[in-house]
Design a protein around this motif. Structure first.
Motif, PDB file in Angstrom:
ATOM      1  N   SER A  24      74.644  -8.228  54.971  1.00 14.19           N
ATOM      2  CA  SER A  24      75.627  -8.128  56.065  1.00 14.19           C
ATOM      3  C   SER A  24      75.205  -8.958  57.279  1.00 14.19           C
ATOM      4  O   SER A  24      76.014  -9.251  58.155  1.00 14.19           O
ATOM      5  CB  SER A  24      75.811  -6.670  56.491  1.00 14.19           C
ATOM      6  N   LYS A  25      73.935  -9.354  57.345  1.00  9.94           N
ATOM      7  CA  LYS A  25      73.434 -10.108  58.505  1.00  9.94           C
ATOM      8  C   LYS A  25      73.691 -11.626  58.394  1.00  9.94           C
ATOM      9  O   LYS A  25      73.468 -12.351  59.358  1.00  9.94           O
ATOM     10  CB  LYS A  25      71.922  -9.879  58.681  1.00  9.94           C
ATOM     11  N   MET A  26      74.121 -12.064  57.191  1.00 10.88           N
ATOM     12  CA  MET A  26      74.307 -13.506  56.989  1.00 10.88           C
ATOM     13  C   MET A  26      75.693 -13.915  57.523  1.00 10.88           C
ATOM     14  O   MET A  26      76.707 -13.327  57.131  1.00 10.88           O
ATOM     15  CB  MET A  26      74.201 -13.857  55.491  1.00 10.88           C
ATOM     16  N   ILE A  57      56.445 -10.939  60.137  1.00 14.96           N
ATOM     17  CA  ILE A  57      57.608 -10.489  59.361  1.00 14.96           C
ATOM     18  C   ILE A  57      58.478  -9.639  60.278  1.00 14.96           C
ATOM     19  O   ILE A  57      57.963  -8.794  61.016  1.00 14.96           O
ATOM     20  CB  ILE A  57      57.154  -9.662  58.133  1.00 14.96           C
ATOM     21  N   ASP A  58      59.800  -9.881  60.221  1.00 15.67           N
ATOM     22  CA  ASP A  58      60.683  -9.137  61.112  1.00 15.67           C
ATOM     23  C   ASP A  58      62.096  -9.104  60.531  1.00 15.67           C
ATOM     24  O   ASP A  58      62.449  -9.943  59.688  1.00 15.67           O
ATOM     25  CB  ASP A  58      60.701  -9.805  62.501  1.00 15.67           C
ATOM     26  N   GLY A  59      62.893  -8.195  61.019  1.00 14.16           N
ATOM     27  CA  GLY A  59      64.305  -8.157  60.686  1.00 14.16           C
ATOM     28  C   GLY A  59      65.084  -9.089  61.607  1.00 14.16           C
ATOM     29  O   GLY A  59      64.506  -9.823  62.404  1.00 14.16           O
ATOM     30  N   ALA A  60      66.408  -9.063  61.482  1.00 15.15           N
ATOM     31  CA  ALA A  60      67.262  -9.858  62.378  1.00 15.15           C
ATOM     32  C   ALA A  60      68.634  -9.205  62.429  1.00 15.15           C
ATOM     33  O   ALA A  60      68.994  -8.411  61.554  1.00 15.15           O
ATOM     34  CB  ALA A  60      67.383 -11.295  61.882  1.00 15.15           C
ATOM     35  N   ASP A  61      69.393  -9.558  63.464  1.00 13.32           N
ATOM     36  CA  ASP A  61      70.752  -9.039  63.602  1.00 13.32           C
ATOM     37  C   ASP A  61      71.777  -9.999  63.015  1.00 13.32           C
ATOM     38  O   ASP A  61      72.809  -9.562  62.507  1.00 13.32           O
ATOM     39  CB  ASP A  61      71.043  -8.761  65.079  1.00 13.32           C
ATOM     40  N   GLU A  62      71.513 -11.297  63.113  1.00 10.76           N
ATOM     41  CA  GLU A  62      72.355 -12.305  62.456  1.00 10.76           C
ATOM     42  C   GLU A  62      71.476 -13.484  62.029  1.00 10.76           C
ATOM     43  O   GLU A  62      70.512 -13.828  62.722  1.00 10.76           O
ATOM     44  CB  GLU A  62      73.439 -12.828  63.412  1.00 10.76           C
ATOM     45  N   ILE A  97      69.933 -14.352  65.608  1.00  7.86           N
ATOM     46  CA  ILE A  97      70.030 -13.461  66.781  1.00  7.86           C
ATOM     47  C   ILE A  97      69.171 -12.251  66.473  1.00  7.86           C
ATOM     48  O   ILE A  97      69.277 -11.666  65.391  1.00  7.86           O
ATOM     49  CB  ILE A  97      71.474 -13.026  67.075  1.00  7.86           C
ATOM     50  N   LYS A  98      68.310 -11.903  67.421  1.00  9.70           N
ATOM     51  CA  LYS A  98      67.484 -10.710  67.326  1.00  9.70           C
ATOM     52  C   LYS A  98      67.553  -9.959  68.656  1.00  9.70           C
ATOM     53  O   LYS A  98      68.019 -10.486  69.640  1.00  9.70           O
ATOM     54  CB  LYS A  98      66.022 -11.088  67.031  1.00  9.70           C
ATOM     55  N   GLY A  99      67.060  -8.736  68.619  1.00 13.59           N
ATOM     56  CA  GLY A  99      66.994  -7.974  69.863  1.00 13.59           C
ATOM     57  C   GLY A  99      67.891  -6.766  69.892  1.00 13.59           C
ATOM     58  O   GLY A  99      67.991  -6.092  70.914  1.00 13.59           O
ATOM     59  N   GLY A 100      68.532  -6.477  68.730  1.00 10.77           N
ATOM     60  CA  GLY A 100      69.369  -5.282  68.666  1.00 10.77           C
ATOM     61  C   GLY A 100      68.595  -4.026  69.047  1.00 10.77           C
ATOM     62  O   GLY A 100      69.148  -3.096  69.624  1.00 10.77           O
ATOM     63  N   GLY A 101      67.311  -4.034  68.737  1.00 13.26           N
ATOM     64  CA  GLY A 101      66.462  -2.889  69.085  1.00 13.26           C
ATOM     65  C   GLY A 101      65.790  -3.033  70.441  1.00 13.26           C
ATOM     66  O   GLY A 101      65.014  -2.167  70.846  1.00 13.26           O
ATOM     67  N   GLY A 102      66.028  -4.164  71.103  1.00 13.27           N
ATOM     68  CA  GLY A 102      65.501  -4.362  72.454  1.00 13.27           C
ATOM     69  C   GLY A 102      64.066  -4.859  72.507  1.00 13.27           C
ATOM     70  O   GLY A 102      63.437  -4.815  73.564  1.00 13.27           O
ATOM     71  N   ALA A 103      63.545  -5.367  71.371  1.00 14.24           N
ATOM     72  CA  ALA A 103      62.122  -5.780  71.339  1.00 14.24           C
ATOM     73  C   ALA A 103      61.969  -7.300  71.277  1.00 14.24           C
ATOM     74  O   ALA A 103      60.925  -7.807  70.872  1.00 14.24           O
ATOM     75  CB  ALA A 103      61.437  -5.130  70.143  1.00 14.24           C
ATOM     76  N   SER A 112      60.198  -5.229  64.377  1.00 12.96           N
ATOM     77  CA  SER A 112      60.783  -3.939  64.748  1.00 12.96           C
ATOM     78  C   SER A 112      62.123  -3.740  64.031  1.00 12.96           C
ATOM     79  O   SER A 112      62.749  -4.698  63.593  1.00 12.96           O
ATOM     80  CB  SER A 112      61.010  -3.896  66.260  1.00 12.96           C
ATOM     81  N   GLY A 113      62.533  -2.488  63.954  1.00 15.49           N
ATOM     82  CA  GLY A 113      63.839  -2.195  63.366  1.00 15.49           C
ATOM     83  C   GLY A 113      63.716  -1.425  62.062  1.00 15.49           C
ATOM     84  O   GLY A 113      62.616  -1.245  61.527  1.00 15.49           O
ATOM     85  N   SER A 114      64.877  -0.992  61.552  1.00 17.19           N
ATOM     86  CA  SER A 114      64.870  -0.079  60.402  1.00 17.19           C
ATOM     87  C   SER A 114      64.407  -0.766  59.118  1.00 17.19           C
ATOM     88  O   SER A 114      63.812  -0.113  58.249  1.00 17.19           O
ATOM     89  CB  SER A 114      66.263   0.525  60.225  1.00 17.19           C
ATOM     90  N   THR A 115      64.665  -2.067  58.956  1.00 19.72           N
ATOM     91  CA  THR A 115      64.192  -2.761  57.750  1.00 19.72           C
ATOM     92  C   THR A 115      62.665  -2.829  57.767  1.00 19.72           C
ATOM     93  O   THR A 115      62.000  -2.661  56.736  1.00 19.72           O
ATOM     94  CB  THR A 115      64.809  -4.178  57.664  1.00 19.72           C
ATOM     95  N   MET A 116      62.121  -3.048  58.948  1.00 16.52           N
ATOM     96  CA  MET A 116      60.662  -3.094  59.104  1.00 16.52           C
ATOM     97  C   MET A 116      60.020  -1.738  58.829  1.00 16.52           C
ATOM     98  O   MET A 116      58.860  -1.674  58.425  1.00 16.52           O
ATOM     99  CB  MET A 116      60.296  -3.577  60.507  1.00 16.52           C
ATOM    100  N   THR A 157      69.226  -1.241  50.382  1.00  8.96           N
ATOM    101  CA  THR A 157      68.991  -2.692  50.373  1.00  8.96           C
ATOM    102  C   THR A 157      67.878  -3.057  51.351  1.00  8.96           C
ATOM    103  O   THR A 157      67.028  -3.896  51.064  1.00  8.96           O
ATOM    104  CB  THR A 157      70.298  -3.434  50.731  1.00  8.96           C
ATOM    105  N   LYS A 158      67.882  -2.398  52.518  1.00 10.14           N
ATOM    106  CA  LYS A 158      66.815  -2.645  53.498  1.00 10.14           C
ATOM    107  C   LYS A 158      65.463  -2.254  52.912  1.00 10.14           C
ATOM    108  O   LYS A 158      64.457  -2.948  53.097  1.00 10.14           O
ATOM    109  CB  LYS A 158      67.084  -1.850  54.788  1.00 10.14           C
ATOM    110  N   GLN A 159      65.453  -1.156  52.192  1.00 13.81           N
ATOM    111  CA  GLN A 159      64.201  -0.707  51.580  1.00 13.81           C
ATOM    112  C   GLN A 159      63.724  -1.725  50.537  1.00 13.81           C
ATOM    113  O   GLN A 159      62.538  -2.085  50.500  1.00 13.81           O
ATOM    114  CB  GLN A 159      64.399   0.661  50.916  1.00 13.81           C
TER     115      GLN A 159
END
Ligand SMILES: O=C(CO)[C@H](O)[C@H](O)COP(=O)(O)O
Length: 226
Positions: A123-125, A83-88, A96-102, A29-33, A7-9
């Motif tokens: 799952s982030k919604m 463009i970026d991912g998010a945690d929630e 909420i972002k920053g799970g990867g510390g960036a 940053s992050g795996s979706t990116m 799904t991320k891909q």
């Protein structure tokens, strides 16, 4: 590959269609990116003429690996799209972002872009932000004092660790992960936390996302800021 990775891909590749010739693009940053940058590299090989500004050292490495040209804020002040991912993501598109510390570089890049698009799997919604521990970047000096002040807001901050040592951000700071559980007023909480000496930035991204693309099974839903 797990279902979530697929799904991320899917969503990471689909967002690349919004990137047009000549654009300066913020690369989150992050795996979706990761999937987004890989796909963007394919488009660059086909002739797409863009430059990216990375939000982390890892993202810069991926961009180099996949052939995405990079620039920086000494050469470009305004980006066309970040463009970026998010945690929630909540129903008002607060994040909420920053799970990867960036989170600090991610916020600077998003704030310098004309538009900020977020790519997530479903799952982030969430209905309320806060189930994910809120990352707060703090100066190492006196971090214990800063953590104590943050705890007055109703959480128990935990210093993020990596291999038993404090995790160090790309900016040389620490991250406190904070269990607020349910953040009823994200904007207010962000503003109050930001006013504390020692807090560099919070992982609350308020009124920044213009578009959120949500990967669900085989399709992508697009939610625009109203
Ligand atoms: O904020 C971030 C990093 O600081 C990421 O965007 C966030 O953690 C989402 O990561 P992933 O795409 O791996 O789920």
């Amino acid at each position: 590959m797990t279902k979530t990775d697929k799904t991320k891909q899917l969503v990471g590749e689909e967002v690349v269609d919004y990137i047009k010739d000549g654009m300066k693009v913020g690369l989150g940053s992050g795996s979706t990116m990761y999937y987004m940058i890989k796909k963007l590299g394919d488009r660059v090989k086909e002739g797409l003429d863009i430059e990216g500004v990375p939000t982390s050292n890892t993202t810069a490495e991926w961009a180099k690996e996949f052939g995405v040209p990079l620039t920086d804020f000494s050469k470009v002040q305004e980006l066309d799209l970040a463009i970026d991912g998010a945690d929630e993501v909540d129903p008002n598109l607060q994040l909420i972002k920053g799970g990867g510390g960036a989170l600090v570089r991610e916020k600077i890049v998003a704030a310098s872009a004309k538009s900020f698009y977020v790519i997530v799997d479903e799952s982030k919604m969430v209905t309320y932000l806060g189930n994910f521990l809120l990352p707060i970047e703090v100066l190492p000096f006196g971090w214990e004092v800063t953590a104590n002040k943050i705890s007055d807001f109703g959480c128990e901050p935990k210093i993020r660790k990596s291999k038993g040592e404090p995790f160090i951000t790309d900016n040389g700071n620490y991250i406190l992960d904070c269990n607020f559980e349910k953040i009823a007023e994200p904007k207010k909480l962000h503003e109050e936390l930001k006013s504390l000496v020692g807090v560099v930035e919070t992982g609350l991204f308020i009124n920044m996302a213009r578009k959120v693309m949500v990967g669900k099974d085989e399709k992508v839903d697009v939610i625009d800021q109203s």
